[in-house]
Design an enzyme around this catalytic site. Structure first.
Site, PDB file in Angstrom:
ATOM      1  N   GLY A  42     -12.428  24.910   3.502  1.00  0.00           N
ATOM      2  CA  GLY A  42     -11.998  23.672   2.844  1.00  0.00           C
ATOM      3  C   GLY A  42     -11.088  23.927   1.661  1.00  0.00           C
ATOM      4  O   GLY A  42     -10.096  23.219   1.457  1.00  0.00           O
ATOM      5  N   CYS A  43     -11.396  24.950   0.896  1.00  0.00           N
ATOM      6  CA  CYS A  43     -10.596  25.268  -0.282  1.00  0.00           C
ATOM      7  C   CYS A  43      -9.221  25.804   0.107  1.00  0.00           C
ATOM      8  O   CYS A  43      -8.224  25.512  -0.549  1.00  0.00           O
ATOM      9  CB  CYS A  43     -11.339  26.261  -1.166  1.00  0.00           C
ATOM     10  N   THR A  44      -9.182  26.580   1.177  1.00  0.00           N
ATOM     11  CA  THR A  44      -7.900  27.080   1.672  1.00  0.00           C
ATOM     12  C   THR A  44      -7.040  25.916   2.151  1.00  0.00           C
ATOM     13  O   THR A  44      -5.855  25.827   1.810  1.00  0.00           O
ATOM     14  CB  THR A  44      -8.117  28.097   2.810  1.00  0.00           C
ATOM     15  N   ALA A  47      -5.659  23.985  -0.840  1.00  0.00           N
ATOM     16  CA  ALA A  47      -4.577  24.725  -1.502  1.00  0.00           C
ATOM     17  C   ALA A  47      -3.309  24.697  -0.649  1.00  0.00           C
ATOM     18  O   ALA A  47      -2.195  24.547  -1.175  1.00  0.00           O
ATOM     19  CB  ALA A  47      -5.015  26.162  -1.772  1.00  0.00           C
TER      20      ALA A  47
END
Length: 153
Positions: A42-44, A47
């Site tokens: 999710g964070c990738t 970003a």
């Protein structure tokens, strides 16, 4: 906890692009997005979504900065691995996430722990919080934030 209309805290964040950002007086609109951890799915995706729109944010006059509690060394690897175009700030001591109220108690499989709540804040050039998004869902979020930047709030 910081809410819309509040002034951003008088904190400075060193970013991966070598700049230091004064949250209370960024000088131009700033999108500050908090995410749990580098190099997770999710964070990738988040970003990458902000990276895909980085030029649009710049044309709209806003700086985008991602914040997590990961160390700068880990941020550098994350940026290089995915060719990210938005700077990241390390909040290892928790001062920024605590001030914004994004370090919260979470629960998974009945186990409680402290972690980063995915949140985004649009801060005006004068340091006033124009918009706050809490408990963010990644799909479509970067586009929604860009619309708010272009609308001036």
């Amino acid at each position: 906890m910081i809410n819309e209309g509040d002034r951003a805290p008088a904190l400075e964040a060193a970013t991966s692009d070598g700049e230091a950002v004064n949250l209370a007086a960024p000088g131009k609109p700033m999108v500050l997005y908090f995410y749990p951890k580098d190099d997770t799915s999710g964070c990738t995706r988040e970003a990458q979504d902000f990276t895909a729109l980085a030029a649009d944010f710049a044309r709209a006059g806003a700086k985008v900065v991602g914040v997590s509690r990961d160390p700068m060394k880990k941020h550098d690897k994350f940026i290089a691995k995915y060719d990210l175009k938005v700077p990241l700030a390390s909040d290892e001591d928790g001062a920024i996430s605590n001030a914004f109220g994004t370090w919260v108690e979470k629960s998974m499989y009945g186990r409680k722990y402290m972690g980063m709540e995915r949140s985004t804040f649009l801060i005006g050039g004068d340091g006033r919080v124009l918009r706050a998004w809490r408990k963010v869902k990644v799909p479509g979020h970067a586009e929604e934030v860009l619309k708010a930047v272009k609308a001036g709030s």
